[in-house]
Design a protein around this motif. Structure first.
Motif, PDB file in Angstrom:
ATOM      1  N   THR A  78       0.781  -1.218   0.093  1.00  0.00           N
ATOM      2  CA  THR A  78       0.030   0.073  -0.178  1.00  0.00           C
ATOM      3  C   THR A  78       0.862   1.304  -0.043  1.00  0.00           C
ATOM      4  OG1 THR A  78      -0.144  -0.288   2.367  1.00  0.00           O
ATOM      5  CG2 THR A  78      -2.038  -1.272   1.282  1.00  0.00           C
ATOM      6  N   PHE A 110     -16.048   5.480  -7.147  1.00  0.00           N
ATOM      7  CA  PHE A 110     -15.124   4.242  -6.761  1.00  0.00           C
ATOM      8  C   PHE A 110     -13.714   4.795  -7.013  1.00  0.00           C
ATOM      9  CE2 PHE A 110     -17.762   0.259  -8.090  1.00  0.00           C
ATOM     10  CZ  PHE A 110     -18.364   0.295  -6.749  1.00  0.00           C
ATOM     11  N   PHE A 111     -13.420   5.894  -7.712  1.00  0.00           N
ATOM     12  CA  PHE A 111     -12.131   6.168  -8.009  1.00  0.00           C
ATOM     13  C   PHE A 111     -11.715   6.940  -6.641  1.00  0.00           C
ATOM     14  CE2 PHE A 111      -9.646  10.096  -8.657  1.00  0.00           C
ATOM     15  CZ  PHE A 111      -8.439   9.588  -9.078  1.00  0.00           C
ATOM     16  N   LEU A 165      -1.167   5.761  -8.990  1.00  0.00           N
ATOM     17  CA  LEU A 165      -2.534   5.958  -9.652  1.00  0.00           C
ATOM     18  C   LEU A 165      -2.081   7.172 -10.623  1.00  0.00           C
ATOM     19  CD1 LEU A 165      -5.052   6.013  -6.887  1.00  0.00           C
ATOM     20  CD2 LEU A 165      -4.789   4.003  -8.232  1.00  0.00           C
ATOM     21  N   MET A 197      -9.134  -1.580  -2.235  1.00  0.00           N
ATOM     22  CA  MET A 197      -8.564  -0.992  -3.606  1.00  0.00           C
ATOM     23  C   MET A 197      -8.367  -1.986  -4.490  1.00  0.00           C
ATOM     24  SD  MET A 197      -5.405   1.631  -2.271  1.00  0.00           S
ATOM     25  CE  MET A 197      -4.791   0.863  -1.192  1.00  0.00           C
ATOM     26  N   VAL A 211     -12.012  -2.932  -6.059  1.00  0.00           N
ATOM     27  CA  VAL A 211     -12.532  -1.937  -6.640  1.00  0.00           C
ATOM     28  C   VAL A 211     -11.881  -1.730  -8.005  1.00  0.00           C
ATOM     29  CG1 VAL A 211     -12.880   0.838  -6.761  1.00  0.00           C
ATOM     30  CG2 VAL A 211     -13.585  -0.435  -4.614  1.00  0.00           C
ATOM     31  N   MET A 212     -10.522  -1.763  -8.034  1.00  0.00           N
ATOM     32  CA  MET A 212      -9.776  -1.726  -9.324  1.00  0.00           C
ATOM     33  C   MET A 212     -10.183  -2.874 -10.279  1.00  0.00           C
ATOM     34  SD  MET A 212      -7.792   0.501 -10.481  1.00  0.00           S
ATOM     35  CE  MET A 212      -6.870   1.218  -9.142  1.00  0.00           C
ATOM     36  N   MET A 227      -2.194  -4.884  -8.783  1.00  0.00           N
ATOM     37  CA  MET A 227      -2.849  -3.392  -8.758  1.00  0.00           C
ATOM     38  C   MET A 227      -2.474  -2.757  -9.922  1.00  0.00           C
ATOM     39  SD  MET A 227      -5.105  -1.909  -6.931  1.00  0.00           S
ATOM     40  CE  MET A 227      -5.708  -0.456  -6.266  1.00  0.00           C
ATOM     41  N   VAL A 230     -10.903   4.487  -3.837  1.00  0.00           N
ATOM     42  CA  VAL A 230      -9.427   4.085  -4.342  1.00  0.00           C
ATOM     43  C   VAL A 230      -8.381   5.130  -4.007  1.00  0.00           C
ATOM     44  CG1 VAL A 230      -7.756   3.404  -5.989  1.00  0.00           C
ATOM     45  CG2 VAL A 230     -10.101   2.359  -6.026  1.00  0.00           C
ATOM     46  N   SER A 272      -8.007   5.696  -0.059  1.00  0.00           N
ATOM     47  CA  SER A 272      -7.578   4.704   0.368  1.00  0.00           C
ATOM     48  C   SER A 272      -6.141   4.706   0.307  1.00  0.00           C
ATOM     49  CB  SER A 272      -8.220   3.426   0.050  1.00  0.00           C
ATOM     50  OG  SER A 272      -9.652   3.488   0.427  1.00  0.00           O
ATOM     51  N   ALA A 273      -5.694   4.924  -1.250  1.00  0.00           N
ATOM     52  CA  ALA A 273      -4.362   4.821  -1.285  1.00  0.00           C
ATOM     53  C   ALA A 273      -3.360   6.056  -0.602  1.00  0.00           C
ATOM     54  CB  ALA A 273      -4.090   5.202  -3.066  1.00  0.00           C
ATOM     55  N   LEU A 310      -4.977  -1.282 -12.963  1.00  0.00           N
ATOM     56  CA  LEU A 310      -5.083   0.024 -13.211  1.00  0.00           C
ATOM     57  C   LEU A 310      -4.934   0.265 -14.477  1.00  0.00           C
ATOM     58  CD1 LEU A 310      -5.357   3.093 -12.359  1.00  0.00           C
ATOM     59  CD2 LEU A 310      -3.232   3.115 -11.631  1.00  0.00           C
TER      60      LEU A 310
END
Length: 403
Positions: free
Chosen positions: A26, A278-279, A34, A158, A161-162, A239, A282, A285-286, A243
């Motif tokens: 993470t 959703f973005f 991202l 994350m 959702v991704m 991840m 993410v 959280s990121a 993305l």
């Protein structure tokens, strides 16, 4: 001891190792991750698949060596550097600390933008809220446990959702696979930045330092150390691929994405209003997990293991506060700041990895007399040569990113 007692005793150990693994992952999967992946996908299209493949291979080679050397020695990277050459560790610590400051300003800004996309909250207020939440983690009496749990939960969110957005964007997977081995375009700065954003600067040592602080080190734990490091890199790699595919699916349709917030625009085009929300999930959280990871690891480079947990927590809180104020005063756009920070950390990487490689090759005494696998040493040497080459030949271009 009964089987139930064995399982109960193993639970804290397993939780600590999972926490270290997810802290590494993470910390890498932050707003910069991202941003750079999205911007470079727009610039290079399917050709970015090759750069991603190279970055993942380098990540594996580096983290296998870093986790093994630090884990077996039981020493943080700065302590290891001082054992190799007086004050070398403090020089590395200073560079990592500066890189962590730059990255953390972008992490706080990114978390604020995430809350804006998710709830419509003002980005400045959102960034401040993220900084407050990170501070609360370190104020907790059980800061280590809180840190482990929050990064595991947010990391899982994350990835899920991704995965959803990558599926609904319907990317040209075949074209991406072709460019993985036969790219139409290769860009050294892009590769350096991707590597720097995944295992550069403080990120290289985030998980390993957490593992050391948890106390699970030494030759007797080498098998678990290796497994945990590989799992962390796999999570990060998955991840990045998801993305890339999510953004590529949008780019392939000919849509022109925003230059100011490329990833958010891609999510919205892929899945509509829910994609934008959703973005936000993410990105927040990121940003939050990266604020925690950057702060924890940067402070670990300028303190010793003899520093009390209370003093370390207060130093970490101060670090977060300085980063929050620094972002407000600097005035650089989050996207520009994050890309520069990733590239800068890519330049720091060869220095820290040189220390790790030297210990693996010449300082068996620091590894408690354990022989180091030759295949792993060769793999690490190749990764080191590659990162030095990229750093030398892309330095001027990376400096230009700040302009």
């Amino acid at each position: 001891m009964t089987q139930a007692e064995v399982r109960k005793a193993a639970t804290p150990r397993r939780g600590a190792m999972y926490g270290a693994m997810m802290l590494m992952a993470t910390s890498a999967i932050g707003p910069g991750f991202l941003t750079t992946t999205s911007v470079f996908t727009v610039q290079m299209g399917a050709s970015l698949a090759f750069a991603i493949m190279v970055s993942i291979l380098v990540d594996i080679a580096i983290q296998l060596n870093v986790w093994r050397v630090l884990g077996v020695s039981g020493l943080r990277a700065n302590e290891l550097g001082n054992a190799v050459l007086p004050y070398l560790g403090w020089v590395l610590g200073g560079l990592v600390f500066l890189g962590g400051l730059a990255f953390n300003m972008g992490n706080i800004a990114g978390a604020g933008l995430g809350l804006n996309a998710m709830l419509g909250l003002d980005p400045i207020i959102g960034g401040g809220l993220a900084a407050v939440i990170a501070v609360l983690v370190f104020i907790s009496r059980r800061a280590g446990v809180a840190l482990d749990r929050i990064v595991v939960v947010l990391g899982a969110i994350m990835v899920l959702v991704m995965l959803y957005v990558a599926v609904v964007s319907a990317p040209p997977v075949g074209e991406a696979l072709k460019n993985t081995v036969m790219p139409e375009e290769i860009d050294g700065v892009v590769i350096t930045t991707l590597i720097g954003g995944t295992v550069g600067g403080y990120i290289t040592f985030a998980g390993a330092h957490r593992m050391i602080d948890s106390g699970y080190t030494g030759p007797e734990n080498v098998g678990e150390i290796t497994r945990t490091s590989v799992l962390g890199i796999i999570v990060t790699g998955v991840m990045r691929i998801l993305l890339f595919l999510a953004v590529l699916g949008v780019v392939a349709t000919g849509v022109a994405l925003s230059e100011d917030n490329t990833a958010a625009d891609a999510f919205q085009h892929a899945a509509g209003e829910i994609g934008l929300r959703f973005f936000g999930v993410v990105l927040f959280s990121a940003g939050l997990t990266s604020v925690i990871g950057a702060s924890y690891t940067s402070v670990s480079f300028v303190t010793g293991q003899e520093t009390s947990q209370a003093n370390r927590s207060w130093l970490t809180i101060a670090f977060i506060a300085v980063c929050a104020v620094g972002y407000l005063l600097l005035g650089k756009g989050p996207q520009q700041l994050l890309i520069f920070a990733g590239a800068f950390n890519g330049l720091i990487l060869p220095i820290g990895f040189t220390i790790v490689g030297w210990v693996a090759w010449r300082r068996r005494d620091l590894l408690h007399g354990q022989a180091y696998p030759k295949w792993l040493l060769v793999l690490g040497a190749l990764a080191w040569i590659f990162t030095v080459y990229l750093g030398v030949f892309t330095f001027s271009d990376i400096v230009a990113l700040w302009g």
